[in-house]
Design a protein around this motif. Structure first.
Motif, PDB file in Angstrom:
ATOM      1  N   PHE A 122       1.312  -1.228  -0.005  1.00 19.86           N
ATOM      2  CA  PHE A 122      -0.342  -0.048   0.025  1.00 19.86           C
ATOM      3  C   PHE A 122       0.852   1.431   0.395  1.00 19.86           C
ATOM      4  O   PHE A 122       1.787   0.732   0.319  1.00 19.86           O
ATOM      5  N   MET A 123       0.089   2.052  -0.426  1.00 19.88           N
ATOM      6  CA  MET A 123       1.066   3.497  -0.033  1.00 19.88           C
ATOM      7  C   MET A 123       0.311   4.388   1.114  1.00 19.88           C
ATOM      8  O   MET A 123      -1.082   4.476   0.567  1.00 19.88           O
ATOM      9  N   TYR A 124       0.988   5.172   1.357  1.00 16.98           N
ATOM     10  CA  TYR A 124       0.839   6.852   1.789  1.00 16.98           C
ATOM     11  C   TYR A 124       0.780   7.992   0.697  1.00 16.98           C
ATOM     12  O   TYR A 124       1.957   8.409   0.268  1.00 16.98           O
ATOM     13  N   ASP A 125       0.173   8.596   0.704  1.00 19.63           N
ATOM     14  CA  ASP A 125      -0.295   9.718  -0.164  1.00 19.63           C
ATOM     15  C   ASP A 125       0.489  11.035   0.853  1.00 19.63           C
ATOM     16  O   ASP A 125       0.333  10.508   1.748  1.00 19.63           O
ATOM     17  N   VAL A 126       0.788  12.181  -0.341  1.00 25.22           N
ATOM     18  CA  VAL A 126       1.667  13.042   0.661  1.00 25.22           C
ATOM     19  C   VAL A 126       0.134  14.177   1.804  1.00 25.22           C
ATOM     20  O   VAL A 126       0.846  14.713   2.730  1.00 25.22           O
ATOM     21  N   MET A 127      -0.857  13.156   1.931  1.00 27.64           N
ATOM     22  CA  MET A 127      -1.637  13.859   2.864  1.00 27.64           C
ATOM     23  C   MET A 127      -2.157  12.746   4.431  1.00 27.64           C
ATOM     24  O   MET A 127      -2.284  12.507   5.029  1.00 27.64           O
TER      25      MET A 127
ATOM     26  N   GLY B 190       2.702   6.194  -9.968  1.00 33.29           N
ATOM     27  CA  GLY B 190       3.400   7.362 -10.323  1.00 33.29           C
ATOM     28  C   GLY B 190       1.979   8.816  -9.634  1.00 33.29           C
ATOM     29  O   GLY B 190       3.137  10.278  -9.541  1.00 33.29           O
ATOM     30  N   ARG B 191       0.742   8.866 -10.031  1.00 33.99           N
ATOM     31  CA  ARG B 191       0.151   9.950  -9.230  1.00 33.99           C
ATOM     32  C   ARG B 191       0.340  10.140  -8.130  1.00 33.99           C
ATOM     33  O   ARG B 191       0.077  11.183  -7.165  1.00 33.99           O
ATOM     34  N   VAL B 192       0.620   8.936  -6.971  1.00 34.82           N
ATOM     35  CA  VAL B 192       0.603   9.283  -5.933  1.00 34.82           C
ATOM     36  C   VAL B 192       2.318  10.238  -5.219  1.00 34.82           C
ATOM     37  O   VAL B 192       1.681  11.480  -5.291  1.00 34.82           O
ATOM     38  N   LEU B 193       3.097  10.320  -6.384  1.00 34.09           N
ATOM     39  CA  LEU B 193       4.436   9.896  -6.405  1.00 34.09           C
ATOM     40  C   LEU B 193       4.365  11.822  -6.766  1.00 34.09           C
ATOM     41  O   LEU B 193       4.656  12.802  -6.276  1.00 34.09           O
ATOM     42  N   ASP B 194       4.170  12.082  -8.026  1.00 27.75           N
ATOM     43  CA  ASP B 194       4.169  13.436  -8.335  1.00 27.75           C
ATOM     44  C   ASP B 194       2.541  13.864  -7.074  1.00 27.75           C
ATOM     45  O   ASP B 194       2.408  15.430  -7.508  1.00 27.75           O
ATOM     46  N   GLY B 195       2.310  13.500  -6.707  1.00 30.96           N
ATOM     47  CA  GLY B 195       1.012  14.983  -5.335  1.00 30.96           C
ATOM     48  C   GLY B 195       2.545  15.140  -4.079  1.00 30.96           C
ATOM     49  O   GLY B 195       2.345  15.927  -3.565  1.00 30.96           O
ATOM     50  N   LEU B 196       4.218  15.032  -4.752  1.00 26.68           N
ATOM     51  CA  LEU B 196       4.658  15.738  -3.387  1.00 26.68           C
ATOM     52  C   LEU B 196       5.303  16.864  -3.912  1.00 26.68           C
ATOM     53  O   LEU B 196       5.445  18.049  -3.150  1.00 26.68           O
ATOM     54  N   ALA B 197       3.871  16.724  -5.384  1.00 25.02           N
ATOM     55  CA  ALA B 197       4.035  18.593  -6.015  1.00 25.02           C
ATOM     56  C   ALA B 197       3.250  20.159  -4.361  1.00 25.02           C
ATOM     57  O   ALA B 197       3.566  20.810  -4.291  1.00 25.02           O
ATOM     58  N   ASP B 198       2.289  18.877  -3.952  1.00 24.03           N
ATOM     59  CA  ASP B 198       1.647  19.912  -2.351  1.00 24.03           C
ATOM     60  C   ASP B 198       1.869  19.559  -1.346  1.00 24.03           C
ATOM     61  O   ASP B 198       1.535  20.095  -0.093  1.00 24.03           O
ATOM     62  N   ALA B 199       3.505  18.678  -1.101  1.00 21.60           N
ATOM     63  CA  ALA B 199       4.293  18.427   0.074  1.00 21.60           C
ATOM     64  C   ALA B 199       4.595  20.282   0.702  1.00 21.60           C
ATOM     65  O   ALA B 199       4.973  21.073   0.499  1.00 21.60           O
ATOM     66  N   ASP B 200       4.288  19.735   2.343  1.00 25.36           N
ATOM     67  CA  ASP B 200       5.084  20.672   3.170  1.00 25.36           C
ATOM     68  C   ASP B 200       5.226  20.571   4.319  1.00 25.36           C
ATOM     69  O   ASP B 200       5.725  19.301   4.927  1.00 25.36           O
TER      70      ASP B 200
ATOM     71  N   HIS C 175       3.521  17.450   5.861  1.00 23.61           N
ATOM     72  CA  HIS C 175       3.181  16.145   5.080  1.00 23.61           C
ATOM     73  C   HIS C 175       3.836  15.840   3.839  1.00 23.61           C
ATOM     74  O   HIS C 175       4.011  16.662   2.942  1.00 23.61           O
ATOM     75  N   PRO C 176       5.587  15.624   4.446  1.00 28.25           N
ATOM     76  CA  PRO C 176       6.753  15.957   3.573  1.00 28.25           C
ATOM     77  C   PRO C 176       7.199  14.242   2.602  1.00 28.25           C
ATOM     78  O   PRO C 176       7.500  15.003   1.839  1.00 28.25           O
ATOM     79  N   ASP C 177       6.464  13.238   2.406  1.00 26.40           N
ATOM     80  CA  ASP C 177       6.659  12.394   1.730  1.00 26.40           C
ATOM     81  C   ASP C 177       5.503  11.738   1.422  1.00 26.40           C
ATOM     82  O   ASP C 177       4.363  11.866   1.578  1.00 26.40           O
ATOM     83  N   VAL C 178       5.666  10.519   0.707  1.00 24.07           N
ATOM     84  CA  VAL C 178       4.870   9.908   0.265  1.00 24.07           C
ATOM     85  C   VAL C 178       5.594   8.292   0.779  1.00 24.07           C
ATOM     86  O   VAL C 178       6.866   8.400   0.330  1.00 24.07           O
ATOM     87  N   SER C 179       4.938   7.257   0.524  1.00 19.52           N
ATOM     88  CA  SER C 179       5.352   6.372   1.083  1.00 19.52           C
ATOM     89  C   SER C 179       4.634   4.949   0.311  1.00 19.52           C
ATOM     90  O   SER C 179       3.683   4.979  -0.294  1.00 19.52           O
ATOM     91  N   LEU C 180       5.800   4.125   0.323  1.00 20.29           N
ATOM     92  CA  LEU C 180       5.224   2.891  -0.668  1.00 20.29           C
ATOM     93  C   LEU C 180       5.250   1.092   0.393  1.00 20.29           C
ATOM     94  O   LEU C 180       6.682   1.684   0.823  1.00 20.29           O
ATOM     95  N   THR C 181       4.752   0.529   0.947  1.00 16.46           N
ATOM     96  CA  THR C 181       5.300  -0.193   2.021  1.00 16.46           C
ATOM     97  C   THR C 181       4.749  -1.374   1.179  1.00 16.46           C
ATOM     98  O   THR C 181       3.432  -1.948   0.633  1.00 16.46           O
ATOM     99  N   HIS C 182       5.803  -2.636   1.601  1.00 13.00           N
ATOM    100  CA  HIS C 182       5.295  -4.329   1.819  1.00 13.00           C
ATOM    101  C   HIS C 182       4.592  -4.743   2.276  1.00 13.00           C
ATOM    102  O   HIS C 182       5.226  -4.019   3.945  1.00 13.00           O
ATOM    103  N   GLU C 183       4.355  -5.854   2.443  1.00 14.41           N
ATOM    104  CA  GLU C 183       3.814  -6.764   4.110  1.00 14.41           C
ATOM    105  C   GLU C 183       4.544  -7.317   4.549  1.00 14.41           C
ATOM    106  O   GLU C 183       4.571  -7.748   5.976  1.00 14.41           O
TER     107      GLU C 183
END
Length: 101
Positions: free
Chosen positions: A4-9, A22-32, A35-43
């Motif tokens: 799963f991923m966590y988006d920037v919010m 790719g869309r979640v990564l592009d959300g970094l344009a709204d980072a502050d 909320h500075p990052d996005v992540s992908l976590t494996h089981e």
């Protein structure tokens, strides 16, 4: 393999396909600062966090034996490639990358 991923919010995206990653990564344009990052976590517990400036952090909070690793100035394409490796469960390939510890 589950991932799963966590988006920037901080919203959760279950089993994102490559386009969604790719869309979640592009959300970094709204980072502050809050909320500075996005992540992908494996089981398996391993995760890659990506920051707007190209910083990646590789870690497994449940594995005290392996300290977190960092890579700086990682391109969007390489970040997506690493997300893809982890999403497919190839933890060994991600671990083999040149992480600075």
């Amino acid at each position: 393999m589950s991932h799963f991923m966590y988006d920037v919010m901080g919203g959760t995206v279950d089993e994102p396909d490559p386009e969604t990653r790719g869309r979640v990564l592009d959300g970094l344009a709204d980072a502050d600062d809050e909320h500075p990052d996005v992540s992908l976590t494996h089981e398996s517990g391993w995760s890659v966090s990506a920051f707007q400036d190209g910083l990646l952090i590789w870690e497994n909070p449940d594995d005290d034996a392996t300290p977190p690793g960092e890579m700086r100035e990682v391109t969007r394409e390489d970040t997506l490639r690493i997300f893809g490796l982890l999403a497919s469960g190839d933890v060994a390939a991600v671990e083999a990358l040149p992480w600075q510890r």
